[in-house]
Design a protein around this motif. Sequence first.
Motif, PDB file in Angstrom:
ATOM      1  N   VAL A 217      -1.470   7.802   4.028  1.00 20.56           N
ATOM      2  CA  VAL A 217      -0.894   9.135   3.790  1.00 20.56           C
ATOM      3  C   VAL A 217      -0.325   9.234   2.379  1.00 20.56           C
ATOM      4  O   VAL A 217      -0.523  10.231   1.678  1.00 20.56           O
ATOM      5  N   SER A 218       0.368   8.203   1.940  1.00 22.26           N
ATOM      6  CA  SER A 218       0.923   8.200   0.584  1.00 22.26           C
ATOM      7  C   SER A 218      -0.180   8.278  -0.462  1.00 22.26           C
ATOM      8  O   SER A 218      -0.071   8.998  -1.459  1.00 22.26           O
ATOM      9  N   ALA A 219      -1.267   7.539  -0.230  1.00 24.52           N
ATOM     10  CA  ALA A 219      -2.390   7.566  -1.170  1.00 24.52           C
ATOM     11  C   ALA A 219      -3.022   8.955  -1.228  1.00 24.52           C
ATOM     12  O   ALA A 219      -3.383   9.439  -2.311  1.00 24.52           O
ATOM     13  N   LEU A 220      -3.151   9.600  -0.072  1.00 21.80           N
ATOM     14  CA  LEU A 220      -3.723  10.953  -0.052  1.00 21.80           C
ATOM     15  C   LEU A 220      -2.820  11.945  -0.774  1.00 21.80           C
ATOM     16  O   LEU A 220      -3.298  12.848  -1.467  1.00 21.80           O
TER      17      LEU A 220
ATOM     18  N   ALA B 226      -8.336   3.101  -4.284  1.00 22.58           N
ATOM     19  CA  ALA B 226      -7.506   2.202  -5.082  1.00 22.58           C
ATOM     20  C   ALA B 226      -6.019   2.445  -4.825  1.00 22.58           C
ATOM     21  O   ALA B 226      -5.228   1.500  -4.690  1.00 22.58           O
ATOM     22  N   LEU B 227      -5.637   3.714  -4.740  1.00 21.27           N
ATOM     23  CA  LEU B 227      -4.249   4.042  -4.433  1.00 21.27           C
ATOM     24  C   LEU B 227      -3.860   3.546  -3.040  1.00 21.27           C
ATOM     25  O   LEU B 227      -2.727   3.112  -2.820  1.00 21.27           O
ATOM     26  N   SER B 228      -4.808   3.613  -2.122  1.00 17.71           N
ATOM     27  CA  SER B 228      -4.537   3.120  -0.763  1.00 17.71           C
ATOM     28  C   SER B 228      -4.212   1.632  -0.786  1.00 17.71           C
ATOM     29  O   SER B 228      -3.323   1.166  -0.068  1.00 17.71           O
ATOM     30  N   LEU B 229      -4.945   0.886  -1.625  1.00 15.13           N
ATOM     31  CA  LEU B 229      -4.668  -0.543  -1.737  1.00 15.13           C
ATOM     32  C   LEU B 229      -3.271  -0.780  -2.303  1.00 15.13           C
ATOM     33  O   LEU B 229      -2.507  -1.609  -1.782  1.00 15.13           O
ATOM     34  N   LEU B 230      -2.921  -0.062  -3.362  1.00 11.20           N
ATOM     35  CA  LEU B 230      -1.610  -0.251  -3.982  1.00 11.20           C
ATOM     36  C   LEU B 230      -0.484   0.130  -3.030  1.00 11.20           C
ATOM     37  O   LEU B 230       0.517  -0.599  -2.896  1.00 11.20           O
ATOM     38  N   THR B 231      -0.635   1.265  -2.357  1.00 12.05           N
ATOM     39  CA  THR B 231       0.418   1.678  -1.427  1.00 12.05           C
ATOM     40  C   THR B 231       0.484   0.735  -0.231  1.00 12.05           C
ATOM     41  O   THR B 231       1.566   0.503   0.321  1.00 12.05           O
ATOM     42  N   MET B 232      -0.648   0.169   0.148  1.00 13.50           N
ATOM     43  CA  MET B 232      -0.645  -0.786   1.256  1.00 13.50           C
ATOM     44  C   MET B 232       0.089  -2.062   0.861  1.00 13.50           C
ATOM     45  O   MET B 232       0.831  -2.647   1.670  1.00 13.50           O
ATOM     46  N   LEU B 233      -0.080  -2.512  -0.371  1.00 12.25           N
ATOM     47  CA  LEU B 233       0.639  -3.697  -0.831  1.00 12.25           C
ATOM     48  C   LEU B 233       2.149  -3.458  -0.806  1.00 12.25           C
ATOM     49  O   LEU B 233       2.918  -4.341  -0.423  1.00 12.25           O
ATOM     50  N   VAL B 234       2.564  -2.264  -1.213  1.00  6.07           N
ATOM     51  CA  VAL B 234       3.985  -1.925  -1.159  1.00  6.07           C
ATOM     52  C   VAL B 234       4.472  -1.897   0.294  1.00  6.07           C
ATOM     53  O   VAL B 234       5.548  -2.421   0.625  1.00  6.07           O
TER      54      VAL B 234
END
Length: 349
Positions: free
Chosen positions: A23-26, A330-338
Amino acid sequence: MRLERREHRPVYLLVGSPIAAVVSALLLAGILIAIAGAPVLEAYRRILIGAFGSRLSATETLTRATPLILTGLAAATAFRARLWNIGAEGQFYVGAIAVAACGSNMLAGLPGPILIPALLLIGAVAGMVLILIPLWLRLRFSVDEVVTSLLINFIALLFVSMLINGVLKDPMAFGWPQSQSVVDHAMLPKLVARSRLHIGLLIAIVLAVIIHFLQTRTVFGMQSRAAGLSPQGAAFAGVPLTRTLVKVACLSGGLAGLAGAIEVLGVKGYVTTDLSPGFGYSGIVVAMLANLNPLGVVLAALFTATMFVGADGMSRSLAIPSYIADVTVALSLLTMLVALFFTQYRIRR
């Protein structure tokens, strides 16, 4: 403020973190869509229509998800044991070229019910062999497998290019660099008539269930998890680290090689140097989005495939770049790491 490691991670955090990350990535990608001059909600609606709005688009999305499930399982299996396999792309290609070589020449005379399983096994074994090289360098010389497995990707691709421009080149391809095609009875059966969707999807889902069982209900799963959490502690407890890592590597490389084999037998029928649009690298993203959970890999692969396939329709209808899909993943990966960080640590004041 200080960070304090959680002794117990609640179920709602484990389940909710991937959802919150997506959701954050979207939301972040929506800012870029708005800057591009398109309505955000309409853009995401177009992505869903482009991915599932018709029979053709739905089958294409599931077809794209199939290799992503397998490469995602390859990465998740290895990362869980702290074996950093970044070489799934190369393992994908060697599995594909091994199948093309055997399915067009050496084993072409076998009947289909025997030939198809044999070729799938050959593709998996080819991936296993490739991953054992960086593992041996790690165990023998303490060489970081992140570097070696990554660099072997380029060696594997150049090796495949040499073969399809040489001994395996199709003489009927009018000079186009592609391998000889596998025989017709080696192709995987279709799940939906007049589409590219094949039974490789079912194979991938079944393998996800099997790996989930192995990791949660077997000694091997306990040993691989222990090797990832604390190698020194696992060795003290009697876990054979070298043997466990070899098993994990063979499973991981075999899954990536199998992905290449299934892509050849299910979709293309031959090998080119652009057979993979980055399935091996995207598998790492899929594994992280799934929090290294084999069952979650299926959902993460479906999300990634939806973004890639649906973005093409969105781009044509709203005249904005289809690279929005790459940015969103790519944003999904970064937000998932957080999100994963905060599932392991809490902030104390």
